[in-house]
Enzyme design. Structure first.
Site, PDB file in Angstrom:
ATOM      1  N   ARG A   1       0.828  -1.210   0.000  1.00 55.94           N
ATOM      2  CA  ARG A   1       0.000   0.000   0.000  1.00 55.94           C
ATOM      3  C   ARG A   1       0.859   1.256   0.000  1.00 55.94           C
ATOM      4  O   ARG A   1       0.564   2.219  -0.703  1.00 55.94           O
ATOM      5  CB  ARG A   1      -0.948  -0.022   1.203  1.00 55.94           C
ATOM      6  CG  ARG A   1      -2.096  -0.973   0.988  1.00 55.94           C
ATOM      7  CD  ARG A   1      -2.995  -1.135   2.196  1.00 55.94           C
ATOM      8  NE  ARG A   1      -4.109  -2.010   1.835  1.00 55.94           N
ATOM      9  CZ  ARG A   1      -5.125  -2.325   2.630  1.00 55.94           C
ATOM     10  NH1 ARG A   1      -5.169  -1.842   3.865  1.00 55.94           N
ATOM     11  NH2 ARG A   1      -6.095  -3.110   2.207  1.00 55.94           N
TER      12      ARG A   1
ATOM     13  N   TYR B   1      -6.379  -1.040  -6.873  1.00 50.76           N
ATOM     14  CA  TYR B   1      -5.682  -2.249  -6.399  1.00 50.76           C
ATOM     15  C   TYR B   1      -4.971  -2.062  -5.046  1.00 50.76           C
ATOM     16  O   TYR B   1      -4.811  -0.949  -4.590  1.00 50.76           O
ATOM     17  CB  TYR B   1      -4.817  -2.889  -7.474  1.00 50.76           C
ATOM     18  CG  TYR B   1      -3.584  -2.187  -8.029  1.00 50.76           C
ATOM     19  CD1 TYR B   1      -2.980  -1.112  -7.428  1.00 50.76           C
ATOM     20  CD2 TYR B   1      -3.012  -2.684  -9.206  1.00 50.76           C
ATOM     21  CE1 TYR B   1      -1.836  -0.539  -7.973  1.00 50.76           C
ATOM     22  CE2 TYR B   1      -1.870  -2.115  -9.757  1.00 50.76           C
ATOM     23  CZ  TYR B   1      -1.282  -1.054  -9.128  1.00 50.76           C
ATOM     24  OH  TYR B   1      -0.165  -0.496  -9.650  1.00 50.76           O
ATOM     25  N   GLU B   2      -4.627  -3.165  -4.432  1.00 53.54           N
ATOM     26  CA  GLU B   2      -4.121  -3.164  -3.043  1.00 53.54           C
ATOM     27  C   GLU B   2      -5.106  -2.490  -2.092  1.00 53.54           C
ATOM     28  O   GLU B   2      -4.695  -1.849  -1.120  1.00 53.54           O
ATOM     29  CB  GLU B   2      -2.747  -2.481  -2.957  1.00 53.54           C
ATOM     30  CG  GLU B   2      -1.657  -3.137  -3.763  1.00 53.54           C
ATOM     31  CD  GLU B   2      -1.434  -4.606  -3.418  1.00 53.54           C
ATOM     32  OE1 GLU B   2      -1.801  -5.030  -2.326  1.00 53.54           O
ATOM     33  OE2 GLU B   2      -0.883  -5.325  -4.286  1.00 53.54           O
ATOM     34  N   GLY B   3      -6.382  -2.644  -2.351  1.00 52.16           N
ATOM     35  CA  GLY B   3      -7.423  -2.028  -1.524  1.00 52.16           C
ATOM     36  C   GLY B   3      -7.855  -0.710  -2.113  1.00 52.16           C
ATOM     37  O   GLY B   3      -7.067   0.231  -2.195  1.00 52.16           O
TER      38      GLY B   3
END
Lengths: 596, 596
Positions: free
Chosen positions: A297, A438-440
């Site tokens: 992140r 992406y990645e949350g």
């Protein structure tokens, strides 16, 4: 257009905001002073400017392609990755014990920005590999470490993160991939994973997949998820490669951007089961995955800064070159380069201020990470860890959301040419859009900020940051310059707005969660804006002092001007966001589902 | 995903905000009441939902292609255009004398939205044809009108606008194409025109190019530009087609979006000169072109609304279908469709509120246009014309800028799937980005707003609109509902912010043009936000009254909720924008060019 790494700006942040002199006092970082930072960044710039950046546009035109289970990357990528690995760049922040260079994140983060500015699609492969290394370092057995870490750190092999399944995106509780224990202690893994970045490619000898799956009989939900290593090729005792494992790429996605980065659908176990090895303990997979995710992140936040910088450079280049219309102030009697038009300046300054603000925030966060891991004092480690943890969702969420605005302005500066693919500005606009997902997604970052980072301690941590910002305000008040006064006014207003929102969130998260979460993303944007603006305010203080000493006047004046712009044009958004959160929750939730 | 035209919302605006009952009292519009509007919109929806909308995604996959001077449009386009023409849709707003239906813009504007929601790439062909018709109606000789208008109005032929040249984009003073007078009264036209939408295609028998060029010996700058008709095929006396004229498509652009719409490079006169006919008088071309441009600018603003609506519908559809995670309020014990999550609601409500606000603004502007042309009272015509003229840059600038935010949210709601081209959300994001650029970038709209619409009359016209808004505020104050109070508070704050900015602009445009133009786009955004918000405030008043009478409770309550959301979340941005304009001009202009 060539990319030129903004070394001067990075080194300013590293020296004055991240305070690398203090990091170099910590055990393990004795050699990591400003000189090292400068030398590393210069080398990094050389490789990226010369080798990796020129492949960026090519990767968009000739994306990775898929045929019969094999992924072929863009021409040039394989050789560039070899050079990247041989230069030791994959191991920059990783332990010396496994062949890394053990440098602080304060330096590594800046190198990550350079790599991502050069070529975001390319950079994703090392980015995911970093995550895999991190997970193995934290939770892998000695055996797993011995087998995999050296070759991942050296860039000989690469890593992936396998979370998503068709029914399990943001909701990992829905993961269905399963793992059956085998008599020899290994597992057989079955399932379908989607959106696997560099899940298959031709740039390295082996691919080490880190995979979430449920052991037979595990509990439902997130508490029954375990983490496995599943190598593409089995690894023999002597480290040589053995048989092909039962994990296969069945297709790659046709995406709007980052086209050179293959996004794979991976099928596990269609031919009897993929051999996997448990990482750490059963059912603690999510916890380990979060370690990878947190590293990733931060790195994705840096991608936002990186693409913003690249888009900014491209727009400046065009604005200095393109001649169109006379300046409105009559200062020229003929048509001028469009950089002389106030609205073009406004756009470029917006791009610049966002980028520099977020870079400063990321640099300071990296220093906190380094202190959280290396500071000799346990209490300082804890404080720094808390500060870093609070900043991660801001860096991921705010830096990527701002990159959408910046890359859009980048196209806009180019006018009609911006919409033509050959110009290259459109690619940044298309590439950037994945970053808020992406990645949350930004909403997932905001949930983290609301739940774990704000409500859990009733806003104590958030208010501690506000108190630090007040100290910077107090320093600004002592200054006589108009710039310091203007920045003080906007910073104070933004900080007060933030505190109001923190109280609102802390009060409502349990009692009225719909109200708190209606404001979650706006809260993240306000907090990111404030913290980046705060670092710009610190920048102004340093730059005014440096200027008074006669150091590098042009550069210091630019930092002051950019800070002033940030305050006038970006921090000034904060009070309105506060209003929309504190007064606007009801209207978010009022419309019945059937009326949409 | 199917598109469904939002007829109910459109008819609400047409009935209650645009007040079509008043328009139907004006000479020439006797048959254009609410019933007509409903009947026309329903027919329009039928053709677009059934025939044109399904081609939108296809056009992105199989764009127009170019080979040997010939452009082949997406399969299905040619037949759809035939149906469009045969249905009389091209002539909807054009005079009955030339085969049109003579309907008011109040109805035509809504039809334009439906067409553009269905398929923006397709809709550009009729949009440009409308512009060509407008120019010929205003300035064409009887001969030109007789030769060209019937076939353009019927859709048998199509039209184009040829302004841009490689060195002349926003700056038309730099136009170099030239026209040599011939003994027979015609001209020979020479030059290169770029970015010509539907400059070549296979959907109609002939293409009528409206071309800016300089007559030999004409003055420099914009005062030496004339407007010409250059048909692709010469037209014989009997109306049949003659020889091919010397205008040729040499390539089409490879664009980020609206791929089905061919964007041509046209070469005039490479084989002896293209035969052209002067429109109106020599050297008045820019004036005539502005007639086309103004019609086209309104239409492009509507494109912003249209693509926002389409993106909204797609996002709602996905959010109702995609199941992921339990609701934060514990209202369900299993994972729910994501529309139950507050942040998804916030995104959808933002999309919805922007779209409805801009639609309301465009509807009211269309009514003003109709009154400006058909009201029996000269003073009323003048007042309405001034109001319309003020709104054109807001409709073009604000509605298209908001469409970038809306289409970005549209992708975001889809999560990872949004980034996959097959999903279709990404197409809207890519398509929308042209809207803030063509027919004058947002900065060009803002220059118009600052220069011609605000500074020229020292802000009198702008303040007259503020005074009208105050009347709406006074009506809100009389109401007891919490919604009316909240909307009143935000509308008042936004209107006060607007007046401050108008005074700042009026004071500075001459004395400190760099300061005024530094705030030009933010001023446009603030003004657009305010005027759209004002129309939403009027919406709330109508909807509360209708609700009190028991009319269509669910719909009226939705209008109230959406208005409240607009006020809380969008109008609340206005004071911050005021601050950045009034206090922030210096920091826009401070950085020396070499420091960028």
């Amino acid at each position: 257009m060539n990319y030129v790494a903004p070394l001067k700006d990075m080194l300013f942040d590293i020296e004055h905001l991240a305070r690398i002199d203090r990091i170099a006092l910590m055990p393990g970082f004795e050699d990591a002073g400003l000189d090292t930072a400068q030398a590393v960044l210069e080398e990094c710039a050389k490789l990226n400017e010369g080798v990796i950046a020129p492949l960026n546009f090519e990767g968009d035109k000739n994306p990775s392609s898929f045929k019969d289970g094999v992924v072929t990357t863009t021409p040039g990528f394989k050789d560039a990755f070899r050079q990247y690995a041989e230069g030791g760049w994959q191991g920059l922040q990783h332990p010396v014990d496994f062949g890394g260079q053990g440098l602080p994140k304060t330096i590594g983060g800046a190198c990550g920005e350079i790599l991502n500015s050069a070529n975001m699609s390319f950079a994703l492969c090392p980015l995911l590999t970093d995550g895999a290394i991190e997970a193995l370092l934290t939770a892998g057995s000695d055996d797993l470490k011995a087998t995999y870490l050296h070759k991942l750190v050296s860039g000989q092999w690469t890593g992936t993160m396998n979370l998503t399944e068709p029914q399990a995106g943001s909701d990992l509780a829905a993961v269905r991939s399963r793992a059956e224990p085998q008599p020899d202690g290994s597992y057989k893994v079955f399932g379908t994973k989607i959106f696997i970045t560099y899940g298959e490619h031709d740039m390295a000898e082996n691919i080490v997949h880190l995979v979430l799956a449920r052991v037979t009989g595990a509990p439902e939900g997130v508490k029954g998820i375990s983490l496995f290593v599943v190598p593409k090729f089995m690894v023999n005792k002597d480290g040589s490669l053995g048989a092909r494992n039962d994990v296969h790429c069945v297709s790659i996605e046709h995406k709007m951007g980052i086209k050179a980065s293959p996004t794979a659908v991976l099928q596990y176990g269609d031919h009897g089961g993929a051999v996997g090895y448990l990482v750490g303990q059963e059912n603690r997979g999510l916890e380990y995955m979060f370690i990878m995710m947190n590293a990733a992140r931060y790195a994705v936040g840096v991608q936002g800064i990186a693409i913003a910088e690249r888009a900014y450079q491209k727009a400046v280049d065009y604005a200095k070159d393109r001649v169109q219309s006379r300046p409105v102030d009559g200062s020229m009697s003929t048509a001028a380069p469009i950089i002389h038009h106030p609205d073009v300046k406004r756009m470029l300054m917006t791009m610049r201020a966002f980028t520099e603000g977020c870079r400063a925030m990321a640099s300071v966060a990296a220093a906190a990470y380094d202190a959280a891991h290396h500071h000799p004092d346990a209490d300082m480690r804890k404080q720094n860890a808390a500060f870093y943890e609070f900043l991660v969702p801001l860096i991921k969420g705010y830096s990527t959301e701002m990159s959408l605005e910046v890359t859009s302005l980048g196209v806009q500066v180019h006018g009609g040419m911006g919409f033509i693919e050959e110009t290259g500005a459109a690619q940044h606009y298309r590439d950037a859009k994945i970053l808020t997902i992406y990645e949350g997604t930004t909403a997932i970052q905001a949930n983290d900020l609301v739940g774990r980072k704000t409500a859990r301690d009733s806003g104590t941590g958030a208010k501690a940051i506000a108190a630090q910002i007040e100290k910077t305000e107090a320093e600004l008040v002592k200054r006589s310059s108009a710039n310091a006064k203007a920045v003080h006014m906007r910073l104070k207003a933004a900080r007060e707005a933030f505190v109001d929102v923190v109280e609102f969130i802390a009060e409502n998260t349990k009692s009225n969660p719909n109200a708190a979460f209606a404001g979650s993303v706006p809260y993240l944007m306000l907090a990111g804006n404030l913290v980046a603006g705060w670092q710009m305010a610190r920048t102004l203080i340093v730059a005014e002092d440096q200027l008074a000493q006669g150091t590098d006047a042009g550069f210091m004046q630019s930092k002051i001007t950019t800070t002033r712009f940030y305050a006038d044009h970006i921090l000034s958004r904060a009070p309105g966001v506060r209003d929309s959160i504190v007064d606007g929750a009801e209207s978010v939730n009022a419309l019945p589902t059937e009326m949409y």
